[in-house]
Design a protein around this motif. Structure first.
Motif, mmCIF file in Angstrom:
data_model
loop_
_atom_site.group_PDB
_atom_site.id
_atom_site.type_symbol
_atom_site.label_atom_id
_atom_site.label_comp_id
_atom_site.label_asym_id
_atom_site.label_seq_id
_atom_site.Cartn_x
_atom_site.Cartn_y
_atom_site.Cartn_z
ATOM 1 N N ASN A 296 -1.571 -12.169 19.906
ATOM 2 C CA ASN A 296 -1.925 -10.767 20.443
ATOM 3 C C ASN A 296 -1.556 -9.743 19.406
ATOM 4 O O ASN A 296 -2.070 -8.686 19.418
ATOM 5 N N TYR A 297 -0.756 -10.118 18.498
ATOM 6 C CA TYR A 297 -0.051 -9.260 17.566
ATOM 7 C C TYR A 297 -0.224 -9.615 16.122
ATOM 8 O O TYR A 297 0.705 -9.730 15.363
ATOM 9 N N PRO A 298 -1.270 -10.052 15.454
ATOM 10 C CA PRO A 298 -1.323 -10.702 13.903
ATOM 11 C C PRO A 298 -0.814 -10.142 13.188
ATOM 12 O O PRO A 298 -0.129 -10.424 12.292
ATOM 13 N N VAL A 299 -1.166 -8.576 13.152
ATOM 14 C CA VAL A 299 -0.490 -7.618 11.997
ATOM 15 C C VAL A 299 1.205 -7.608 12.207
ATOM 16 O O VAL A 299 1.925 -7.777 11.190
ATOM 17 N N GLN A 300 1.441 -7.380 13.524
ATOM 18 C CA GLN A 300 2.797 -6.972 13.698
ATOM 19 C C GLN A 300 3.676 -8.098 13.055
ATOM 20 O O GLN A 300 4.682 -8.195 12.905
ATOM 21 N N VAL A 301 3.178 -9.489 13.601
ATOM 22 C CA VAL A 301 4.102 -10.707 13.263
ATOM 23 C C VAL A 301 4.209 -10.664 11.864
ATOM 24 O O VAL A 301 5.137 -11.105 11.415
#
Length: 451
Positions: A296-301
């Motif tokens: 759900n959070y590809p950039v944040q990870v």
């Protein structure tokens, strides 16, 4: 994603349609051109995937149940009989060997095989037996080649698309790598470096031979943790990183690094430690899979992982094997110059080491010594520019002027200053091949003080 910290995009050919892959590759390359990035593309071949067939209904097996695996026809499975897509299974397997399903959630022990189409096994650890789940055979000498028919097609496609790296799954011996090398030679005119994915006990045993035939290693902890007891994986990871460092090739740590962030914005403390420890062991790269493909959070990870890497990568606690090059191969002079450049840069607290390269070889060598200085690589070979993005600490720049040695050194030093890697009064170690116009092997080390 690139701005957040991605250096290499992996294309997983287990789940890839060629039209989608072409589109992804063209997006990455156009971003590289537009913004001056050198983001790399790694094609990851599926390898021999053993799977059970589709189940007729919900099947749950309990310890002591007998299940027959059959390879004759792909019909829906039941609690008694299940289809296996690996035709040689009855011939390869022997009584007493283990069959693991669904990442080791289910465990069977082989009781008997008719050596043709059927294998009877007893359930040791039960649970839901689901459709299309993967099979691991840790004790069996599997006769399947590492390069399947699908892999051959995928490798040819990847070579034609001029990817930067190719990863081969389930490598067991150097022969697996040689087959892929021969295939690539037939279908492309430039060298595509190969990464050996280490996910079988056999590969760990043969690791010293394997590193001589590949250009990088991937510690694929998913299948490795199923094939060998999970508690053995941490030491195997350390051994593989050490072996790669001693061989001066890059190593990638993969699988479940930030798994919680598939659904949560916060990783666990254990995951943060895992990423940090992989970097401190000496990994060149840490890899995300599900976190960026279905999470759900590809950039944040990516941002979170980048912050962990940057917090620990300069630590004096990171050690690499400091074996001085001794074997007098044809590359001995270059190896020796690179080793001493890294040592000297640390001794004189140089801010950067710069090297001109046509093949990228010096970048591999300097990066492996983990100097404290920035590693600045100048090349006129555009293929090498993106390949080097996988290496620890390397910043690559396109440079195609043909000047005398003195002018070249002045020129690259000015570029280093413009890019703010060095400032007035800093020391910079320059490596060049003399004479420059021959584009030969690096043979000269020079120290400059930035004006």
């Amino acid at each position: 994603m690139i701005d957040a910290g991605v250096n290499v995009f992996r294309i997983n050919f287990s789940h890839a349609e060629y039209t989608d892959v072409k589109e992804r590759i063209s997006i990455i390359r156009s971003l590289n051109d537009e913004f001056g990035y050198n983001t790399s593309i790694l094609a990851d071949l599926q390898g021999p995937k053993l799977r059970v067939g589709v189940m007729k209904e919900d099947v749950v097996v309990a310890p002591g149940d007998i299940v027959t695996f059959q390879t004759a026809e792909d019909v829906p499975g039941t609690a008694d009989k299940v289809y296996m897509n690996y035709k040689e299974f009855p011939r390869d397997v022997n009584p007493g060997e283990r069959v693991l399903l669904d990442d080791g959630k289910l465990i069977f022990e082989v009781k008997e095989t008719n050596k043709e189409t059927e294998v009877k096994a007893v359930v040791i650890q039960g649970g839901p037996l689901k459709s299309k789940k993967g099979v691991n055979l840790p004790n069996t000498n599997v006769s399947l080649p590492a390069l399947t028919e699908k892999d051959v097609k995928d490798a040819i496609f990847a070579a034609q698309e001029k990817v930067d790296w190719i990863a081969l799954s389930f490598v067991r011996t150097p022969k697996d790598l040689q087959e892929l090398q021969d295939l690539l030679k037939e279908h492309t005119d430039h060298k595509i470096p190969i990464i050996a994915k280490i996910e079988k006990p056999e590969a760990v045993e043969n690791i010293d031979k394997i590193v001589a035939y590949c250009d990088g290693l991937m510690v694929a902890r998913g299948d490795l943790g199923v094939e060998v007891p999970a508690q053995e994986v941490p030491l195997i990871q350390k051994k593989l990183v050490h072996t790669a460092k001693a061989a001066r090739i890059p190593v990638i740590i993969a699988t479940q690094m930030m798994e919680t962030m598939i659904t949560s914005l916060t990783p666990t403390r254990a995951e943060v430690n895992d990423v940090a420890n992989s970097v401190m062991d000496g990994a060149d790269a840490v890899m995300l899979s599900g976190e960026t493909s279905v999470g759900n959070y590809p950039v944040q990870v990516i941002e979170k992982m980048t912050s962990i890497i940057e917090a620990v990568e300069d630590s004096p606690l990171i050690q690499v094997p400091q074996d001085v090059p001794q074997i007098r191969t044809k590359r001995y002079i270059t190896k020796s110059v690179c080793f001493h450049a890294a040592q000297m840069a640390n001794d004189i607290k140089a801010k950067a080491i710069s090297t001109l390269t046509n093949s990228g070889y010096t970048a591999f060598q300097i990066s492996a010594w983990r100097p404290k200085a920035h590693i600045l690589v100048y090349t006129s070979n555009k293929t090498v520019l993106t390949q080097l993005s996988l290496l620890w600490g390397v910043n690559a720049f396109y440079y195609d002027k043909m000047l005398s040695t003195d002018e070249t050194v002045d020129d690259v030093n000015a570029m280093a200053k413009n890019h703010k890697y060095v400032a007035k009064g800093d020391m910079l170690v320059n490596l060049v091949a003399m004479p420059v116009f021959e584009k030969g092997m690096v043979n000269t080390l020079r120290i400059s003080e930035i004006e």
